[in-house]
Design a protein around this motif. Sequence first.
Motif, PDB file in Angstrom:
ATOM      1  N   GLY A  82       0.797  -1.217   0.000  1.00 41.61           N
ATOM      2  CA  GLY A  82       0.000   0.000   0.000  1.00 41.61           C
ATOM      3  C   GLY A  82       0.829   1.267   0.000  1.00 41.61           C
ATOM      4  O   GLY A  82       2.005   1.281  -0.363  1.00 41.61           O
ATOM      5  N   GLY A  83       0.180   2.339   0.415  1.00 43.39           N
ATOM      6  CA  GLY A  83       0.845   3.639   0.511  1.00 43.39           C
ATOM      7  C   GLY A  83       0.908   4.050   1.966  1.00 43.39           C
ATOM      8  O   GLY A  83       1.505   3.368   2.797  1.00 43.39           O
ATOM      9  N   GLY A  84       0.272   5.181   2.284  1.00 40.75           N
ATOM     10  CA  GLY A  84       0.187   5.612   3.671  1.00 40.75           C
ATOM     11  C   GLY A  84       1.379   6.394   4.167  1.00 40.75           C
ATOM     12  O   GLY A  84       1.462   6.725   5.352  1.00 40.75           O
ATOM     13  N   ILE A  85       2.333   6.699   3.297  1.00 38.49           N
ATOM     14  CA  ILE A  85       3.519   7.466   3.688  1.00 38.49           C
ATOM     15  C   ILE A  85       3.181   8.950   3.578  1.00 38.49           C
ATOM     16  O   ILE A  85       2.727   9.411   2.528  1.00 38.49           O
ATOM     17  N   GLY A  86       3.387   9.697   4.655  1.00 40.03           N
ATOM     18  CA  GLY A  86       2.683  10.955   4.797  1.00 40.03           C
ATOM     19  C   GLY A  86       3.463  12.250   4.674  1.00 40.03           C
ATOM     20  O   GLY A  86       4.687  12.288   4.661  1.00 40.03           O
ATOM     21  N   ILE A  87       2.671  13.305   4.613  1.00 44.44           N
ATOM     22  CA  ILE A  87       3.142  14.690   4.554  1.00 44.44           C
ATOM     23  C   ILE A  87       2.595  15.433   5.769  1.00 44.44           C
ATOM     24  O   ILE A  87       1.405  15.339   6.089  1.00 44.44           O
ATOM     25  N   ASP A  88       3.467  16.175   6.446  1.00 39.73           N
ATOM     26  CA  ASP A  88       3.025  17.079   7.507  1.00 39.73           C
ATOM     27  C   ASP A  88       2.788  18.436   6.869  1.00 39.73           C
ATOM     28  O   ASP A  88       3.739  19.166   6.562  1.00 39.73           O
ATOM     29  N   PHE A  89       1.542  18.777   6.623  1.00 38.76           N
ATOM     30  CA  PHE A  89       1.230  20.011   5.902  1.00 38.76           C
ATOM     31  C   PHE A  89       1.601  21.255   6.701  1.00 38.76           C
ATOM     32  O   PHE A  89       1.995  22.266   6.132  1.00 38.76           O
ATOM     33  N   ALA A  90       1.485  21.187   8.018  1.00 38.52           N
ATOM     34  CA  ALA A  90       1.828  22.340   8.845  1.00 38.52           C
ATOM     35  C   ALA A  90       3.335  22.572   8.887  1.00 38.52           C
ATOM     36  O   ALA A  90       3.797  23.714   8.974  1.00 38.52           O
ATOM     37  N   ASP A  91       4.102  21.491   8.812  1.00 38.51           N
ATOM     38  CA  ASP A  91       5.555  21.596   8.862  1.00 38.51           C
ATOM     39  C   ASP A  91       6.136  20.544   7.911  1.00 38.51           C
ATOM     40  O   ASP A  91       6.461  19.426   8.329  1.00 38.51           O
ATOM     41  N   PRO A  92       6.267  20.872   6.621  1.00 32.83           N
ATOM     42  CA  PRO A  92       6.743  19.886   5.648  1.00 32.83           C
ATOM     43  C   PRO A  92       8.070  19.238   6.016  1.00 32.83           C
ATOM     44  O   PRO A  92       8.330  18.091   5.637  1.00 32.83           O
ATOM     45  N   ASP A  93       8.920  19.940   6.774  1.00 30.09           N
ATOM     46  CA  ASP A  93      10.195  19.356   7.184  1.00 30.09           C
ATOM     47  C   ASP A  93      10.000  18.178   8.145  1.00 30.09           C
ATOM     48  O   ASP A  93      10.915  17.371   8.333  1.00 30.09           O
ATOM     49  N   ALA A  94       8.816  18.094   8.747  1.00 25.68           N
ATOM     50  CA  ALA A  94       8.514  16.992   9.667  1.00 25.68           C
ATOM     51  C   ALA A  94       7.788  15.849   8.958  1.00 25.68           C
ATOM     52  O   ALA A  94       7.302  14.925   9.614  1.00 25.68           O
ATOM     53  N   SER A  95       7.731  15.896   7.638  1.00 27.93           N
ATOM     54  CA  SER A  95       7.096  14.826   6.869  1.00 27.93           C
ATOM     55  C   SER A  95       7.913  13.538   6.974  1.00 27.93           C
ATOM     56  O   SER A  95       9.022  13.516   7.522  1.00 27.93           O
ATOM     57  N   PHE A  96       7.355  12.479   6.446  1.00 28.14           N
ATOM     58  CA  PHE A  96       7.999  11.168   6.478  1.00 28.14           C
ATOM     59  C   PHE A  96       9.425  11.269   5.934  1.00 28.14           C
ATOM     60  O   PHE A  96       9.655  11.808   4.858  1.00 28.14           O
ATOM     61  N   ASP A  97      10.375  10.735   6.689  1.00 20.46           N
ATOM     62  CA  ASP A  97      11.796  10.842   6.344  1.00 20.46           C
ATOM     63  C   ASP A  97      12.193   9.645   5.477  1.00 20.46           C
ATOM     64  O   ASP A  97      12.563   8.579   5.991  1.00 20.46           O
ATOM     65  N   TRP A  98      12.146   9.831   4.180  1.00 19.87           N
ATOM     66  CA  TRP A  98      12.401   8.731   3.250  1.00 19.87           C
ATOM     67  C   TRP A  98      13.831   8.200   3.374  1.00 19.87           C
ATOM     68  O   TRP A  98      14.055   6.982   3.336  1.00 19.87           O
ATOM     69  N   GLU A  99      14.798   9.080   3.525  1.00 18.41           N
ATOM     70  CA  GLU A  99      16.194   8.645   3.626  1.00 18.41           C
ATOM     71  C   GLU A  99      16.420   7.760   4.849  1.00 18.41           C
ATOM     72  O   GLU A  99      17.176   6.791   4.794  1.00 18.41           O
ATOM     73  N   ARG A 100      15.755   8.082   5.934  1.00 11.78           N
ATOM     74  CA  ARG A 100      15.893   7.270   7.150  1.00 11.78           C
ATOM     75  C   ARG A 100      15.148   5.946   7.019  1.00 11.78           C
ATOM     76  O   ARG A 100      15.442   4.973   7.711  1.00 11.78           O
ATOM     77  N   PHE A 101      14.193   5.907   6.119  1.00 15.31           N
ATOM     78  CA  PHE A 101      13.377   4.718   5.872  1.00 15.31           C
ATOM     79  C   PHE A 101      14.151   3.641   5.102  1.00 15.31           C
ATOM     80  O   PHE A 101      13.952   2.439   5.294  1.00 15.31           O
ATOM     81  N   LEU A 102      15.059   4.071   4.209  1.00  8.51           N
ATOM     82  CA  LEU A 102      15.689   3.166   3.256  1.00  8.51           C
ATOM     83  C   LEU A 102      16.506   2.034   3.890  1.00  8.51           C
ATOM     84  O   LEU A 102      16.404   0.881   3.443  1.00  8.51           O
ATOM     85  N   PRO A 103      17.334   2.290   4.904  1.00  9.59           N
ATOM     86  CA  PRO A 103      18.095   1.164   5.487  1.00  9.59           C
ATOM     87  C   PRO A 103      17.190   0.068   6.035  1.00  9.59           C
ATOM     88  O   PRO A 103      17.490  -1.123   5.884  1.00  9.59           O
ATOM     89  N   GLY A 104      16.086   0.461   6.639  1.00  6.44           N
ATOM     90  CA  GLY A 104      15.138  -0.528   7.150  1.00  6.44           C
ATOM     91  C   GLY A 104      14.498  -1.332   6.039  1.00  6.44           C
ATOM     92  O   GLY A 104      14.258  -2.541   6.183  1.00  6.44           O
ATOM     93  N   LEU A 105      14.218  -0.672   4.914  1.00  7.32           N
ATOM     94  CA  LEU A 105      13.673  -1.395   3.754  1.00  7.32           C
ATOM     95  C   LEU A 105      14.667  -2.428   3.243  1.00  7.32           C
ATOM     96  O   LEU A 105      14.298  -3.553   2.909  1.00  7.32           O
ATOM     97  N   SER A 106      15.920  -2.033   3.151  1.00  5.99           N
ATOM     98  CA  SER A 106      16.948  -2.959   2.665  1.00  5.99           C
ATOM     99  C   SER A 106      17.061  -4.175   3.575  1.00  5.99           C
ATOM    100  O   SER A 106      17.177  -5.318   3.103  1.00  5.99           O
ATOM    101  N   ALA A 107      17.015  -3.942   4.882  1.00  4.84           N
ATOM    102  CA  ALA A 107      17.105  -5.053   5.832  1.00  4.84           C
ATOM    103  C   ALA A 107      15.901  -5.976   5.683  1.00  4.84           C
ATOM    104  O   ALA A 107      16.046  -7.213   5.711  1.00  4.84           O
ATOM    105  N   LEU A 108      14.736  -5.387   5.511  1.00  2.00           N
ATOM    106  CA  LEU A 108      13.521  -6.185   5.346  1.00  2.00           C
ATOM    107  C   LEU A 108      13.573  -7.015   4.065  1.00  2.00           C
ATOM    108  O   LEU A 108      13.211  -8.193   4.050  1.00  2.00           O
ATOM    109  N   GLU A 109      14.061  -6.415   3.007  1.00  2.00           N
ATOM    110  CA  GLU A 109      14.129  -7.104   1.716  1.00  2.00           C
ATOM    111  C   GLU A 109      15.059  -8.304   1.777  1.00  2.00           C
ATOM    112  O   GLU A 109      14.790  -9.352   1.176  1.00  2.00           O
ATOM    113  N   ARG A 110      16.143  -8.199   2.526  1.00  2.00           N
ATOM    114  CA  ARG A 110      17.102  -9.304   2.634  1.00  2.00           C
ATOM    115  C   ARG A 110      16.511 -10.514   3.354  1.00  2.00           C
ATOM    116  O   ARG A 110      16.962 -11.647   3.163  1.00  2.00           O
ATOM    117  N   GLU A 111      15.499 -10.281   4.175  1.00  2.00           N
ATOM    118  CA  GLU A 111      14.888 -11.362   4.953  1.00  2.00           C
ATOM    119  C   GLU A 111      13.814 -12.117   4.177  1.00  2.00           C
ATOM    120  O   GLU A 111      13.387 -13.194   4.605  1.00  2.00           O
TER     121      GLU A 111
END
Length: 407
Positions: free
Chosen positions: A227-256
């Motif tokens: 699915g989706g569900g990855i979000g935007i903080d409209f009041a403070d866009p800098d506080a939106s979902f941190d994609w770069e911080r997300f990537l290492p966890g995705l890589s670890a999940l994919e390896r499993e």
Amino acid sequence: MNRFQRWIQARKAEDGGPVCAHLYDLDHLKTHTRAIVSSLPGRFRMYYAMKANSEPLILDTLVSVVHGFETASLGEVRKARTAGKTIPVIFGGPGKTDEEMEEAVRLGVERIHVESIQELRRVSWIAGRLGVHIPVLLRVNLKGPFPSATLHMAGRPTQFGIDEEEVPEAIRMARELEGVNLEGFHFHSLSNNLDVERHLRLLRLYMEKVAGWEKLFGVRSKVINVGGGIGIDFADPDASFDWERFLPGLSALERELPETVETIQFECGRYLTASCGGYAVEVLDLKQNHGKNYAVVRGGTHHFRLPASWQHSHPFEVVPVDRWDYPFPRKEWKDTAVTVVGQLCTPKDVLAREAAVSRLRIGDVLLFRYTGAYGWSISHHDFLSHPHPDQVYFRERSLQAEGGVQR
């Protein structure tokens, strides 16, 4: 001064009529989306959820960048096919008719996301009528628990997906019915989550559920749609979902994941398109009622319904406009709070509440940011029969000296 601000100033210099326009930066859209897609590890794929914004030029920009389109109606399937004859298209959503599913199959959709056992039976029946095999994913409404988000489609009673308790029956039926190829599972449980760690835990929950069903029922998942569900903080866009911080966890999940899982699909909309858009509206009046300040703008929730739908105050910036064609004084406010309302005859036509402004005059333009998703696309356009806003697209600096392409 950015593209949108320059367009507003140029528009007011040549035309005294009130500004009301959705503005889209297609260059930003392509650059932003390409960076996300190219960063995905291994078997992950990004499908664009067209419900966020299905304007033709948006799709034309994304068709060469994303891995596919996610659709939730036959109209969206047709739009996807107009944008790309061969791009992978998946078809989901509750309440599909036989006619919609039949034409979607004829238009070459990659897969249908089945929302119920009854729909699964109808897919088999349609496959028999057409003499084909139809690949499907079972959309599951898990029990949860899920992280907090703006909207929840699972973990509670909703119209979405197959109840987790019915999954064994759905798997058995999918394996027995003729013309149905069960290729995996679909989960879309929430919308606009901002927490990276919680989202990784959510994906891990999906994978654990799939692994459990595979072990119990002897099935193998070729595809898992998270699915989706990855979000935007409209009041403070800098506080939106941190994609770069997300990537290492995705890589670890994919390896499993087992090698039998060929692809893990995202279907994001807002996170891809929100930042490319702006909604520009001119202040028609400044007035007070019962001690509250109101700015009445040319436009409203019939053009940009998101604030009313999500019951939030959408941030904006004031673009000063010097032009004043009237023979009487121009009203202005300084250092105050203002509620921004539109032209509709309802007190719910509110775009922003109690927003601080240092200076605001009648005739200035308010530029709402992050409106490229769920703005025009979800709005009740013809309520009160007001004129539609301009739709202005910016692409490459050579286009009319950044004057935009208008549709």
